[in-house]
Design a protein around this motif. Structure first.
Motif, mmCIF file in Angstrom:
data_model
loop_
_atom_site.group_PDB
_atom_site.id
_atom_site.type_symbol
_atom_site.label_atom_id
_atom_site.label_comp_id
_atom_site.label_asym_id
_atom_site.label_seq_id
_atom_site.Cartn_x
_atom_site.Cartn_y
_atom_site.Cartn_z
ATOM 1 N N SER A 199 32.763 -93.914 51.874
ATOM 2 C CA SER A 199 33.404 -92.461 51.238
ATOM 3 C C SER A 199 34.003 -92.443 52.029
ATOM 4 O O SER A 199 35.154 -91.896 51.896
ATOM 5 C CB SER A 199 32.306 -91.620 52.815
ATOM 6 O OG SER A 199 33.088 -90.305 51.873
ATOM 7 N N LEU A 200 34.384 -93.526 53.147
ATOM 8 C CA LEU A 200 36.391 -93.156 53.857
ATOM 9 C C LEU A 200 37.570 -93.415 53.177
ATOM 10 O O LEU A 200 38.049 -93.025 52.365
ATOM 11 C CB LEU A 200 36.029 -93.595 55.061
ATOM 12 C CG LEU A 200 37.639 -93.943 56.001
ATOM 13 C CD1 LEU A 200 38.711 -93.134 56.036
ATOM 14 C CD2 LEU A 200 37.557 -95.199 56.978
ATOM 15 N N VAL A 201 37.202 -94.564 52.057
ATOM 16 C CA VAL A 201 38.050 -95.488 51.168
ATOM 17 C C VAL A 201 38.094 -94.769 49.959
ATOM 18 O O VAL A 201 38.943 -94.419 49.431
ATOM 19 C CB VAL A 201 37.683 -97.094 50.943
ATOM 20 C CG1 VAL A 201 38.120 -96.755 49.453
ATOM 21 C CG2 VAL A 201 37.443 -97.420 51.883
ATOM 22 N N ALA A 222 44.835 -91.451 58.323
ATOM 23 C CA ALA A 222 44.210 -91.393 59.635
ATOM 24 C C ALA A 222 44.092 -90.859 59.808
ATOM 25 O O ALA A 222 42.799 -89.927 60.274
ATOM 26 C CB ALA A 222 45.134 -92.644 59.847
ATOM 27 N N GLU A 223 44.985 -89.706 60.800
ATOM 28 C CA GLU A 223 44.557 -88.811 61.189
ATOM 29 C C GLU A 223 43.811 -87.328 60.522
ATOM 30 O O GLU A 223 42.778 -86.365 60.948
ATOM 31 C CB GLU A 223 46.556 -87.982 61.531
ATOM 32 C CG GLU A 223 46.566 -88.704 63.024
ATOM 33 C CD GLU A 223 47.650 -88.459 62.807
ATOM 34 O OE1 GLU A 223 48.322 -87.095 62.859
ATOM 35 O OE2 GLU A 223 49.007 -88.515 64.116
ATOM 36 N N GLN A 224 44.580 -87.036 59.101
ATOM 37 C CA GLN A 224 43.830 -86.227 57.829
ATOM 38 C C GLN A 224 42.083 -86.967 57.814
ATOM 39 O O GLN A 224 41.691 -86.204 57.759
ATOM 40 C CB GLN A 224 43.856 -86.395 56.866
ATOM 41 C CG GLN A 224 45.714 -85.220 57.161
ATOM 42 C CD GLN A 224 46.196 -85.786 55.432
ATOM 43 O OE1 GLN A 224 45.862 -85.030 54.500
ATOM 44 N NE2 GLN A 224 47.749 -86.335 55.632
ATOM 45 N N LEU A 225 41.613 -87.784 58.085
ATOM 46 C CA LEU A 225 40.799 -88.435 57.715
ATOM 47 C C LEU A 225 39.742 -88.549 59.402
ATOM 48 O O LEU A 225 38.009 -89.630 59.260
ATOM 49 C CB LEU A 225 41.004 -89.706 56.805
ATOM 50 C CG LEU A 225 41.089 -89.773 55.881
ATOM 51 C CD1 LEU A 225 41.919 -90.980 55.583
ATOM 52 C CD2 LEU A 225 40.399 -88.891 55.380
ATOM 53 N N PHE A 226 40.774 -88.166 59.674
ATOM 54 C CA PHE A 226 39.819 -88.378 61.710
ATOM 55 C C PHE A 226 38.734 -89.676 62.478
ATOM 56 O O PHE A 226 38.277 -89.665 62.764
ATOM 57 C CB PHE A 226 39.179 -87.543 62.019
ATOM 58 C CG PHE A 226 39.319 -86.157 61.930
ATOM 59 C CD1 PHE A 226 39.522 -85.197 62.174
ATOM 60 C CD2 PHE A 226 38.618 -85.326 60.264
ATOM 61 C CE1 PHE A 226 40.197 -83.618 61.837
ATOM 62 C CE2 PHE A 226 39.372 -83.814 60.145
ATOM 63 C CZ PHE A 226 39.814 -83.292 60.855
ATOM 64 N N VAL A 227 40.015 -90.632 61.552
ATOM 65 C CA VAL A 227 40.275 -92.156 62.025
ATOM 66 C C VAL A 227 41.360 -93.042 63.159
ATOM 67 O O VAL A 227 42.514 -91.918 62.369
ATOM 68 C CB VAL A 227 39.393 -92.867 60.714
ATOM 69 C CG1 VAL A 227 38.620 -92.689 60.185
ATOM 70 C CG2 VAL A 227 40.266 -92.382 59.892
ATOM 71 N N TYR A 231 41.218 -98.614 62.006
ATOM 72 C CA TYR A 231 40.173 -98.508 61.058
ATOM 73 C C TYR A 231 39.919 -97.771 59.598
ATOM 74 O O TYR A 231 39.637 -98.523 58.729
ATOM 75 C CB TYR A 231 38.938 -97.557 62.044
ATOM 76 C CG TYR A 231 37.780 -97.909 61.683
ATOM 77 C CD1 TYR A 231 36.939 -98.457 61.755
ATOM 78 C CD2 TYR A 231 37.888 -96.397 60.746
ATOM 79 C CE1 TYR A 231 35.499 -97.980 60.656
ATOM 80 C CE2 TYR A 231 36.737 -96.551 60.324
ATOM 81 C CZ TYR A 231 35.518 -97.532 60.436
ATOM 82 O OH TYR A 231 34.062 -97.614 59.775
ATOM 83 N N LEU A 232 41.300 -97.258 59.480
ATOM 84 C CA LEU A 232 41.387 -97.050 58.402
ATOM 85 C C LEU A 232 41.801 -97.921 57.490
ATOM 86 O O LEU A 232 41.655 -98.611 56.157
ATOM 87 C CB LEU A 232 42.167 -95.940 57.792
ATOM 88 C CG LEU A 232 43.567 -95.959 56.637
ATOM 89 C CD1 LEU A 232 41.626 -95.144 56.192
ATOM 90 C CD2 LEU A 232 44.095 -94.391 56.647
#
Length: 302
Positions: A199-201, A222-227, A231-232
């Motif tokens: 889902s993250l990808v 990464a900040e927009q995805l909260f990771v 990790y991203l």
């Protein structure tokens, strides 16, 4: 017989094609083989992972294969969708087994400019759905005709016929549309929620497609995805074979190439459209990723 990759290593598309004894002089990230007698190939009899997506249509006979250790029994008119990085292996093949296969890379999807609004054309390759479709004879023949049309357009490119690349891109998109239409009847939901990583990808790719012109920093995504950025990058690399930064660069470079094809735009204007600080910085960025300056690249297309 092909030397197998060490555990965890990814077989590149060009390496895989060489292992079959076939040739791919175009090297565009899309390859099709039709009417193959599978008994003649031993390069898929050991487990391996690859950086490309594959689609296999069984025309006659039977075969058995493993995807991530799950066994699939395939027979005439069956279609198998194989996402990149899946562990795959051919276990058993009838002497009469004839198949057609198509594989493509992420680079090819980027090159043809598959827009964010059309990502549903690719949704049925996620782990939500079973990769095994049992087509009707009529639908199997329909898909076989699409395999052959893509193969014909590739031959046009080899012969350098007029508008061959454009015809290939449209023919391949039609292939994807046909698959998407069939998916409404043949996909079986096996995992309603895709994995967190998958889902993250998907979310990252959609964000990049929407914002790459003015957002090229992995940390921002990464900040927009909260990771974390680390990790991203590791997750995107695991699923696509490329880092998050490389994915962003792919979209920026493709857009730059498309803009450079427009003679009405100056290099300075293109740099501004892509939100580079100045023409010089854009030129250095473009040359680092393509090997050509913007002006030299534009001259190549004339």
């Amino acid at each position: 017989m092909t030397q197998r990759k060490e555990h965890g290593e990814i077989m590149k598309q060009a390496e895989f094609i060489r292992s079959t004894g076939l040739e791919d002089p175009l090297g565009i990230g899309l390859f099709v083989s039709t009417d193959i007698n599978m008994i003649e190939y031993d390069h898929v009899k050991s487990n391996f992972r690859s950086d490309f997506t594959s689609i296999l249509l069984i025309q006659q006979g039977k075969m058995q294969g493993n995807l991530d250790r799950k066994v699939y029994h395939l027979e005439a008119n069956d279609l198998l969708l194989i996402p990149p990085h899946t562990m795959k292996k051919s276990v058993a093949v009838d002497k009469s087994c004839i198949v057609s296969g198509l594989n493509f890379t992420l680079d090819f999807l980027v090159e043809i400019g598959l827009p964010a609004t059309k990502m549903e054309l690719y949704d049925y390759f996620t782990s939500k759905y079973s990769p095994h479709w049992k087509l009707s004879p009529a639908d199997a023949q329909l898909m076989l005709s699409h395999f052959r049309q893509v193969a014909a357009r590739i031959e046009d490119m080899k012969e350098k016929q007029p508008f061959a690349r454009e015809k290939l891109q449209h023919t391949f998109l039609l292939f994807l549309y046909e698959l998407a239409a069939l998916s409404t009847r043949y996909t079986e939901l096996i995992n309603p929620a895709v994995s967190r990583k998958e889902s993250l990808v998907i979310r990252f790719t959609n964000l990049v497609q929407a914002h790459f012109k003015n957002q090229r920093n992995v940390q921002q995504y990464a900040e927009q995805l909260f990771v974390t950025a680390k990790y991203l990058t590791e997750t995107v690399k695991e699923f696509t074979g490329k880092s998050a930064g490389e994915i962003i660069d792919d979209y920026v470079v493709l857009e730059a190439k498309m803009l450079l094809d427009n003679p009405k735009l100056s290099v300075a204007e293109i740099a501004e459209i892509l939100h580079f600080s100045d023409q010089s910085f854009f030129g250095k960025y473009f040359k680092r990723h393509t090997g050509h300056s913007p002006k030299a690249f534009r001259a190549l297309g004339q």
